[in-house]
Design a protein around this motif. Sequence first.
Motif, PDB file in Angstrom:
ATOM      1  N   PHE A 169       0.663  -1.150  -0.051  1.00 13.32           N
ATOM      2  CA  PHE A 169      -0.076   0.171  -0.004  1.00 13.32           C
ATOM      3  C   PHE A 169       0.962   1.046   0.136  1.00 13.32           C
ATOM      4  O   PHE A 169       0.634   2.086  -0.747  1.00 13.32           O
ATOM      5  CB  PHE A 169      -0.950   0.105   1.165  1.00 13.32           C
ATOM      6  CG  PHE A 169      -1.548   1.429   1.339  1.00 13.32           C
ATOM      7  CD1 PHE A 169      -2.661   1.736   0.433  1.00 13.32           C
ATOM      8  CD2 PHE A 169      -0.900   2.139   2.334  1.00 13.32           C
ATOM      9  CE1 PHE A 169      -3.244   2.829   0.913  1.00 13.32           C
ATOM     10  CE2 PHE A 169      -1.824   3.429   2.521  1.00 13.32           C
ATOM     11  CZ  PHE A 169      -2.724   3.933   1.856  1.00 13.32           C
ATOM     12  N   TRP A 170       1.836   1.306   1.082  1.00 14.57           N
ATOM     13  CA  TRP A 170       2.613   2.367   0.850  1.00 14.57           C
ATOM     14  C   TRP A 170       3.414   2.629  -0.226  1.00 14.57           C
ATOM     15  O   TRP A 170       3.781   3.843  -0.710  1.00 14.57           O
ATOM     16  CB  TRP A 170       3.473   2.529   2.293  1.00 14.57           C
ATOM     17  CG  TRP A 170       2.665   2.801   3.381  1.00 14.57           C
ATOM     18  CD1 TRP A 170       2.356   1.997   4.358  1.00 14.57           C
ATOM     19  CD2 TRP A 170       1.834   4.098   3.701  1.00 14.57           C
ATOM     20  NE1 TRP A 170       1.584   2.532   5.325  1.00 14.57           N
ATOM     21  CE2 TRP A 170       1.046   3.775   4.835  1.00 14.57           C
ATOM     22  CE3 TRP A 170       1.635   5.172   2.997  1.00 14.57           C
ATOM     23  CZ2 TRP A 170       0.393   4.683   5.530  1.00 14.57           C
ATOM     24  CZ3 TRP A 170       0.956   6.181   3.614  1.00 14.57           C
ATOM     25  CH2 TRP A 170       0.333   6.050   4.828  1.00 14.57           C
ATOM     26  N   ALA A 171       4.120   1.551  -0.745  1.00 17.57           N
ATOM     27  CA  ALA A 171       4.936   1.565  -1.853  1.00 17.57           C
ATOM     28  C   ALA A 171       4.004   2.043  -3.377  1.00 17.57           C
ATOM     29  O   ALA A 171       4.336   3.190  -3.959  1.00 17.57           O
ATOM     30  CB  ALA A 171       5.457   0.290  -2.360  1.00 17.57           C
ATOM     31  N   ALA A 172       2.648   1.694  -3.297  1.00 16.06           N
ATOM     32  CA  ALA A 172       1.868   2.126  -4.213  1.00 16.06           C
ATOM     33  C   ALA A 172       1.367   3.775  -4.199  1.00 16.06           C
ATOM     34  O   ALA A 172       1.522   4.433  -5.265  1.00 16.06           O
ATOM     35  CB  ALA A 172       0.629   1.326  -4.450  1.00 16.06           C
ATOM     36  N   THR A 173       1.384   4.104  -2.837  1.00 15.91           N
ATOM     37  CA  THR A 173       1.073   5.481  -2.622  1.00 15.91           C
ATOM     38  C   THR A 173       2.280   6.441  -2.851  1.00 15.91           C
ATOM     39  O   THR A 173       1.985   7.380  -3.639  1.00 15.91           O
ATOM     40  CB  THR A 173       0.484   5.655  -1.030  1.00 15.91           C
ATOM     41  OG1 THR A 173      -0.523   4.808  -0.978  1.00 15.91           O
ATOM     42  CG2 THR A 173       0.349   7.128  -0.877  1.00 15.91           C
ATOM     43  N   ILE A 174       3.281   6.005  -2.458  1.00 19.32           N
ATOM     44  CA  ILE A 174       4.464   6.605  -2.762  1.00 19.32           C
ATOM     45  C   ILE A 174       4.957   6.798  -4.461  1.00 19.32           C
ATOM     46  O   ILE A 174       5.085   8.015  -4.773  1.00 19.32           O
ATOM     47  CB  ILE A 174       5.754   6.172  -1.929  1.00 19.32           C
ATOM     48  CG1 ILE A 174       5.468   6.486  -0.482  1.00 19.32           C
ATOM     49  CG2 ILE A 174       6.978   7.017  -2.609  1.00 19.32           C
ATOM     50  CD1 ILE A 174       6.467   5.770   0.443  1.00 19.32           C
ATOM     51  N   LEU A 175       4.787   5.957  -5.130  1.00 17.79           N
ATOM     52  CA  LEU A 175       4.938   5.715  -6.437  1.00 17.79           C
ATOM     53  C   LEU A 175       3.808   6.694  -7.367  1.00 17.79           C
ATOM     54  O   LEU A 175       4.262   7.327  -8.291  1.00 17.79           O
ATOM     55  CB  LEU A 175       5.025   4.211  -7.082  1.00 17.79           C
ATOM     56  CG  LEU A 175       6.216   3.483  -6.582  1.00 17.79           C
ATOM     57  CD1 LEU A 175       5.935   2.107  -7.330  1.00 17.79           C
ATOM     58  CD2 LEU A 175       7.435   4.219  -7.150  1.00 17.79           C
ATOM     59  N   LEU A 176       2.854   6.641  -6.894  1.00 19.31           N
ATOM     60  CA  LEU A 176       1.668   7.267  -7.431  1.00 19.31           C
ATOM     61  C   LEU A 176       1.768   8.721  -7.288  1.00 19.31           C
ATOM     62  O   LEU A 176       1.713   9.687  -8.215  1.00 19.31           O
ATOM     63  CB  LEU A 176       0.206   6.567  -7.076  1.00 19.31           C
ATOM     64  CG  LEU A 176      -0.290   5.476  -7.817  1.00 19.31           C
ATOM     65  CD1 LEU A 176      -1.602   5.147  -7.205  1.00 19.31           C
ATOM     66  CD2 LEU A 176      -0.500   5.630  -9.415  1.00 19.31           C
ATOM     67  N   THR A 177       2.177   9.109  -5.993  1.00 21.44           N
ATOM     68  CA  THR A 177       2.426  10.526  -5.773  1.00 21.44           C
ATOM     69  C   THR A 177       3.703  11.163  -6.606  1.00 21.44           C
ATOM     70  O   THR A 177       3.555  12.232  -6.820  1.00 21.44           O
ATOM     71  CB  THR A 177       2.633  10.878  -4.169  1.00 21.44           C
ATOM     72  OG1 THR A 177       1.521  10.000  -3.486  1.00 21.44           O
ATOM     73  CG2 THR A 177       2.797  12.107  -3.586  1.00 21.44           C
ATOM     74  N   PHE A 178       4.613  10.282  -6.540  1.00 19.80           N
ATOM     75  CA  PHE A 178       5.696  10.733  -7.355  1.00 19.80           C
ATOM     76  C   PHE A 178       5.458  10.912  -8.524  1.00 19.80           C
ATOM     77  O   PHE A 178       5.865  11.825  -9.199  1.00 19.80           O
ATOM     78  CB  PHE A 178       6.956   9.545  -6.943  1.00 19.80           C
ATOM     79  CG  PHE A 178       8.113  10.219  -7.815  1.00 19.80           C
ATOM     80  CD1 PHE A 178       8.997  11.140  -7.445  1.00 19.80           C
ATOM     81  CD2 PHE A 178       8.418   9.257  -9.266  1.00 19.80           C
ATOM     82  CE1 PHE A 178      10.107  11.558  -8.409  1.00 19.80           C
ATOM     83  CE2 PHE A 178       9.744   9.744  -9.758  1.00 19.80           C
ATOM     84  CZ  PHE A 178      10.535  10.642  -9.429  1.00 19.80           C
ATOM     85  N   ALA A 179       4.680  10.067  -9.161  1.00 18.21           N
ATOM     86  CA  ALA A 179       4.339  10.238 -10.601  1.00 18.21           C
ATOM     87  C   ALA A 179       3.504  11.491 -10.944  1.00 18.21           C
ATOM     88  O   ALA A 179       3.669  12.089 -11.864  1.00 18.21           O
ATOM     89  CB  ALA A 179       3.597   8.879 -11.189  1.00 18.21           C
TER      90      ALA A 179
END
Length: 106
Positions: A5-15
């Motif tokens: 969950f946190w990995a997906a959240t961080i990657l989407l925020t970065f994108a």
Amino acid sequence: MQIAFWAATILLTFAILLAIQMRMITSMALKRAAAAHLNEPADSKTAYAAVLEAAGGGRESDGAAYLLDNQSSAISYLRLARKAVAYLLPALLAVLIAGKLILKVF
């Protein structure tokens, strides 16, 4: 699951942040190119309108036609950044809502 969950959240925020930065930098460069072609100051409203028109596909003004003819790759980058923000932001919200309701992360 929390790590995913946190990995997906961080990657989407970065994108999303990267797409916003790409959109801002590209639009500034296009605005300067249109202003130089129109012999106006770089912060001219006419140059900004030409960038908006060219990104939308219109060719009515001289500035928009110039940008579409000579800066077509930058216009395509601007369109891509717009689409990225439009699609990634709802994806981020969906991941956050799923984390809250399904995974009970918060």
